[in-house]
Design a protein around this motif. Structure first.
Motif, PDB file in Angstrom:
ATOM      1  N   GLY A 181      -1.576  26.246  -0.478  1.00  0.00           N
ATOM      2  CA  GLY A 181      -0.717  27.054  -1.339  1.00  0.00           C
ATOM      3  C   GLY A 181      -0.794  26.689  -2.805  1.00  0.00           C
ATOM      4  O   GLY A 181      -1.093  27.521  -3.657  1.00  0.00           O
ATOM      5  N   HIS A 182      -0.503  25.425  -3.134  1.00  0.00           N
ATOM      6  CA  HIS A 182      -0.534  25.040  -4.548  1.00  0.00           C
ATOM      7  C   HIS A 182      -0.937  23.588  -4.728  1.00  0.00           C
ATOM      8  O   HIS A 182      -0.880  22.785  -3.806  1.00  0.00           O
ATOM      9  N   VAL A 183      -1.389  23.316  -5.955  1.00  0.00           N
ATOM     10  CA  VAL A 183      -1.755  21.961  -6.364  1.00  0.00           C
ATOM     11  C   VAL A 183      -0.901  21.614  -7.579  1.00  0.00           C
ATOM     12  O   VAL A 183      -0.693  22.459  -8.462  1.00  0.00           O
ATOM     13  N   SER A 272      -0.161  14.933  -8.183  1.00  0.00           N
ATOM     14  CA  SER A 272       1.213  14.881  -7.674  1.00  0.00           C
ATOM     15  C   SER A 272       1.223  15.206  -6.192  1.00  0.00           C
ATOM     16  O   SER A 272       1.622  14.392  -5.363  1.00  0.00           O
ATOM     17  N   HIS A 273       0.763  16.400  -5.837  1.00  0.00           N
ATOM     18  CA  HIS A 273       0.710  16.779  -4.427  1.00  0.00           C
ATOM     19  C   HIS A 273      -0.014  18.110  -4.267  1.00  0.00           C
ATOM     20  O   HIS A 273      -0.253  18.821  -5.248  1.00  0.00           O
ATOM     21  N   ALA A 274      -0.352  18.404  -3.038  1.00  0.00           N
ATOM     22  CA  ALA A 274      -0.843  19.732  -2.680  1.00  0.00           C
ATOM     23  C   ALA A 274       0.024  20.243  -1.540  1.00  0.00           C
ATOM     24  O   ALA A 274       0.434  19.471  -0.662  1.00  0.00           O
ATOM     25  N   ALA A 275       0.297  21.550  -1.563  1.00  0.00           N
ATOM     26  CA  ALA A 275       1.174  22.159  -0.562  1.00  0.00           C
ATOM     27  C   ALA A 275       0.369  23.076   0.338  1.00  0.00           C
ATOM     28  O   ALA A 275      -0.433  23.896  -0.136  1.00  0.00           O
ATOM     29  N   PHE A 276       0.590  22.946   1.631  1.00  0.00           N
ATOM     30  CA  PHE A 276      -0.102  23.746   2.635  1.00  0.00           C
ATOM     31  C   PHE A 276       0.932  24.595   3.356  1.00  0.00           C
ATOM     32  O   PHE A 276       1.974  24.092   3.793  1.00  0.00           O
ATOM     33  N   ARG A 309      14.993  23.082   0.527  1.00  0.00           N
ATOM     34  CA  ARG A 309      14.476  24.356   0.005  1.00  0.00           C
ATOM     35  C   ARG A 309      14.574  24.323  -1.513  1.00  0.00           C
ATOM     36  O   ARG A 309      15.637  24.092  -2.079  1.00  0.00           O
ATOM     37  N   HIS A 310      13.417  24.546  -2.173  1.00  0.00           N
ATOM     38  CA  HIS A 310      13.374  24.544  -3.633  1.00  0.00           C
ATOM     39  C   HIS A 310      14.170  25.702  -4.218  1.00  0.00           C
ATOM     40  O   HIS A 310      14.396  26.718  -3.551  1.00  0.00           O
ATOM     41  N   VAL A 311      14.528  25.540  -5.499  1.00  0.00           N
ATOM     42  CA  VAL A 311      15.040  26.668  -6.265  1.00  0.00           C
ATOM     43  C   VAL A 311      13.858  27.490  -6.796  1.00  0.00           C
ATOM     44  O   VAL A 311      13.737  28.682  -6.514  1.00  0.00           O
ATOM     45  N   ASP A 318       8.511  19.867   2.775  1.00  0.00           N
ATOM     46  CA  ASP A 318       8.571  18.509   3.328  1.00  0.00           C
ATOM     47  C   ASP A 318       7.330  17.762   2.839  1.00  0.00           C
ATOM     48  O   ASP A 318       6.213  18.190   3.109  1.00  0.00           O
ATOM     49  N   TYR A 319       7.530  16.673   2.089  1.00  0.00           N
ATOM     50  CA  TYR A 319       6.440  15.966   1.416  1.00  0.00           C
ATOM     51  C   TYR A 319       6.228  14.586   2.038  1.00  0.00           C
ATOM     52  O   TYR A 319       7.182  13.806   2.165  1.00  0.00           O
ATOM     53  N   TRP A 320       4.957  14.266   2.346  1.00  0.00           N
ATOM     54  CA  TRP A 320       4.629  12.954   2.912  1.00  0.00           C
ATOM     55  C   TRP A 320       3.447  12.327   2.186  1.00  0.00           C
ATOM     56  O   TRP A 320       2.477  13.015   1.865  1.00  0.00           O
ATOM     57  N   HIS A 328       0.971  15.116   0.571  1.00  0.00           N
ATOM     58  CA  HIS A 328       0.652  16.412   1.177  1.00  0.00           C
ATOM     59  C   HIS A 328       1.977  17.047   1.605  1.00  0.00           C
ATOM     60  O   HIS A 328       2.824  16.377   2.195  1.00  0.00           O
ATOM     61  N   GLU A 329       2.127  18.332   1.315  1.00  0.00           N
ATOM     62  CA  GLU A 329       3.381  19.045   1.571  1.00  0.00           C
ATOM     63  C   GLU A 329       3.148  20.134   2.618  1.00  0.00           C
ATOM     64  O   GLU A 329       2.175  20.889   2.510  1.00  0.00           O
ATOM     65  N   HIS A 330       4.038  20.219   3.576  1.00  0.00           N
ATOM     66  CA  HIS A 330       4.164  21.426   4.401  1.00  0.00           C
ATOM     67  C   HIS A 330       5.199  22.320   3.739  1.00  0.00           C
ATOM     68  O   HIS A 330       6.277  21.843   3.347  1.00  0.00           O
TER      69      HIS A 330
HETATM   70 FE   LIG Z   1       5.135  21.655  -3.930  1.00  0.00          FE
END
Ligand SMILES: [Fe+2]
Length: 409
Positions: A181-183, A272-276, A309-311, A318-320, A328-330
């Motif tokens: 989804g995002h980086v 920072s993270h990547a979201a899947f 849940r983000h604004v 959920d970040y691990w 890595h984020e789900h």
């Molecule tokens: Fe994110």
């Protein structure tokens, strides 16, 4: 400091990217990373002594690559609309490679063409790809049907979200990942604003929401006074910016990138993270439960932030931290918007906008939240205990030991 919350309009971008395609790491222990990507819910499509390549269910050949090498995040790839876009990047971006067929295993998996360059503001290896092809993978589980109060969409069928109903097990196993989804990049203050402009000018990214660097009461601990002064000294009050692809009237994710200022004095840009994206809230919680169980058994994973849940973007998240601390984020249920959305200003003088709940609609409080955990692998609670060599390679953007990998991209 200006009163302009949003970056100024820029000239016509070189290209308009349509999505993020994949991310690229290197790691000394590919076995540990293979266990992690399986626990995360990716599907391994290639493994040898030199590289581990994984995908999701969407029709893209891969979205996660780990090379054998120093512990390090290398960079990511943008998907562009045409081969002509690759030509335009090769012509206009200093240091960009010529357009070429994707080679080696990555080419065998999905074909396509690409260019790459080392982006000088951050030191990340950025790639652009076009023409990759793959068949989608069928999900193993049916889509969840929810009953809402007063609206019964599931009648006569018992809910079994994890295959756990008979028998009840503690660990529901990993969720199925659909797509990347995002980086998110964390970049030293000042340089972070230059990198936002680079993304606008080079890949045509649009601003969804931009935050002004004024501190809400009660959140001072998240924004050290030297950082406040540092941001103001850059001549812009833009602290961070959610950015998305310009796909005209077609919908796209609220953010495909977020650029954050590094809050802790780390001198070089960090991942920072990547979201899947997973299918539902149940899948986000499934991932959380699975990682908790695996960590309790001794697997090298650590919770960074979640579930909430983000604004901004609205994702349930959920970040691990992975075995090397990369987050890595789900996520699921993010906002989808077209080019007419925003740009919006997040006025950080208004406590109601950032909130005293860590930027959540619901989820961990500021004290529990991972605002500090998303600046890079140095925020992993295990970072201080890592060997000096690993800590140094994680934080350095030096690619000299990976030159053979970069040359083959
Ligand atoms: Fe994110």
């Amino acid at each position: 400091m200006t009163d302009t919350a949003i970056m100024p309009e820029t000239a016509t971008p070189i290209v308009k990217a349509v999505d993020i395609a994949y991310i690229r790491f290197s790691a000394p222990d590919l076995d540990a990373m293979e266990r992690f990507v399986n626990d995360f819910g990716l599907v391994v499509v290639h493994r040898d002594d030199e590289v581990l390549i994984s995908r999701g269910l969407e029709p893209m050949p891969f979205l996660h690559v780990v090379h054998r090498g120093p512990a390090k995040f290398m960079g990511w790839a943008f998907e562009v609309e045409s081969e002509g876009d690759l030509d335009a990047l090769a012509d206009a971006v200093p240091g960009c490679s010529p357009v070429h067929d994707i080679g080696g295993v990555e080419g065998e998996l999905g074909g396509g063409k690409r260019v790459h360059f080392v982006e000088p503001i951050t030191g990340f290896v950025l790639e652009a790809v076009h023409g990759q092809q793959a068949e989608p993978l069928a999900p193993r589980r049916d889509r969840i049907t929810y009953n809402h109060a007063g609206v019964d969409d599931r009648v006569g069928v018992e809910q079994d979200v994890s295959g756990n109903r008979y028998p009840i097990k503690k660990d529901p196993g990993p969720p199925e990942v659909y797509r990347l989804g995002h980086v998110v990049a964390a970049v030293p203050p000042g340089a972070h604003q230059a990198f936002m402009r680079f993304l606008e000018n080079t890949f045509g990214m649009l601003v969804s929401d931009a935050a002004r660097m004024i501190i809400p009461p009660g959140a001072e601990e998240h924004f050290p006074p030297p950082l406040v002064e540092l941001i103001k000294s850059t001549g812009s009050d833009v602290m961070f910016q959610f950015m998305r692809m310009d796909r005209g009237a077609a919908e796209t994710d609220h953010h495909s990138m977020l650029v954050l200022p590094l809050m802790d004095g780390t001198p070089e840009a960090q991942f920072s993270h990547a979201a899947f994206e997973v299918f539902s809230m149940d899948d986000v919680f499934r991932g959380h439960m699975h990682f908790r169980e695996r960590a309790a058994e001794g697997a090298p994973y650590a919770l960074a932030w979640g579930v909430g849940r983000h604004v901004y973007g609205s994702q349930i998240y959920d970040y691990w931290h992975d075995p090397y601390g990369h987050v890595h984020e789900h996520m699921c249920d993010g906002d989808r918007v077209d080019a007419s959305y925003g740009p919006n200003t997040i006025d950080m003088t208004d406590p109601g906008q950032l909130g005293d709940n860590g930027g959540n609609q619901w989820g961990p409080t500021v004290e529990e939240s991972g605002v500090h955990n998303l600046n890079g692998p140095q925020c992993d609670p295990r970072f201080a205990d890592r060997p000096d060599e690993i800590r140094a390679s994680l934080l350095s953007r030096d690619l000299s030991e990976l030159q053979h990998v970069v040359d083959a991209i």
